[in-house]
Scaffold this active site. Sequence first.
Site: not given
Ligand code: AMP
Length: 287
Positions: A179, A156, A189-190, A37, A61, A150
Amino acid sequence: MELIHAIAAMQAVADAARDKGKRLGLVPTMGALHRGHLALVREAKKKADHVTVSIFVNPTQFAPGEDYEEYPRTLEADVEALESIGGVDVVFAPSAEEMYPFGLPPFATVGVRDLGRHLCGAFREGHFEGVTSVVTRLFLACRPDIAVFGQKDAQQLAILKRMTAELGFGIEIIRHPIVREEDGLAISSRNRYLNPAERKQAPVLSQAVRSVSKQVETGERDVAALIDAMQQIVASAPLARLQYAEIVDAENLQPVETLQPGRYLAALAVFFDGTRLIDNTTLEIAQ
Ligand code: AMP
């Protein structure tokens, strides 16, 4: 850095920044912020001069039976992490009542049709309509010029790019690469749900997508063979249970049989007990 919970206050701050000639950036997240993030936030800071990070665990979602209730909510630590990297102007953290004032399920949603039929969409009922519908609300609340997402969530990203273009939001969608941890595991996060044995085997996802990239580089064009190779790599991890491994056209997200010149997405989802992990890579075949 300002913490805002109300849509009206968010819109007022966004409008005031725009009046000062600022270019507004948004990074939508569900919180539990990690290095992935924060990389998106840094990208937003490069491309915009007023940055909002939204933190909202979006109920629409999560399919029934998914981890909505258990999803980590760590607002205080998230705010601290954003303070520490600096350069973030606003954290927008609305409640579910603020985002869905007429209750759930919302009437106003954005459909995704064929783009949601394959990959994760085949298994997560209503997930992508939940994403498009919340991102639409976040765009209307935060009024950004650019938004960073990401590549980790490749389906998505493709859906949101299409939605933004089709609805004429006039927002530039910026893609940030995945990343990863040192051993290749995409940061998520999981990942915190994995026990040590599962964590050790979790890099099979990145190994599978890397193997596809390498085989494509050396001339393999048969999609069944590439998918088979992904399946075999996942099968080598005794704790991993494959949900899907697919190769689709990167734009329309429909399956293909052979790789012609163009852009494709190789993606998979794997369960470790109740923890669902995803990974993907883009495949470019030159003319
Ligand atoms: P989330 O909080 O999981 O919904 O993710 C929020 C944003 O962070 C989304 O655009 C995800 O694709 C991006 N994101 C989460 N993990 C990664 C990662 N490891 N590398 C790049 N983007 C990420």
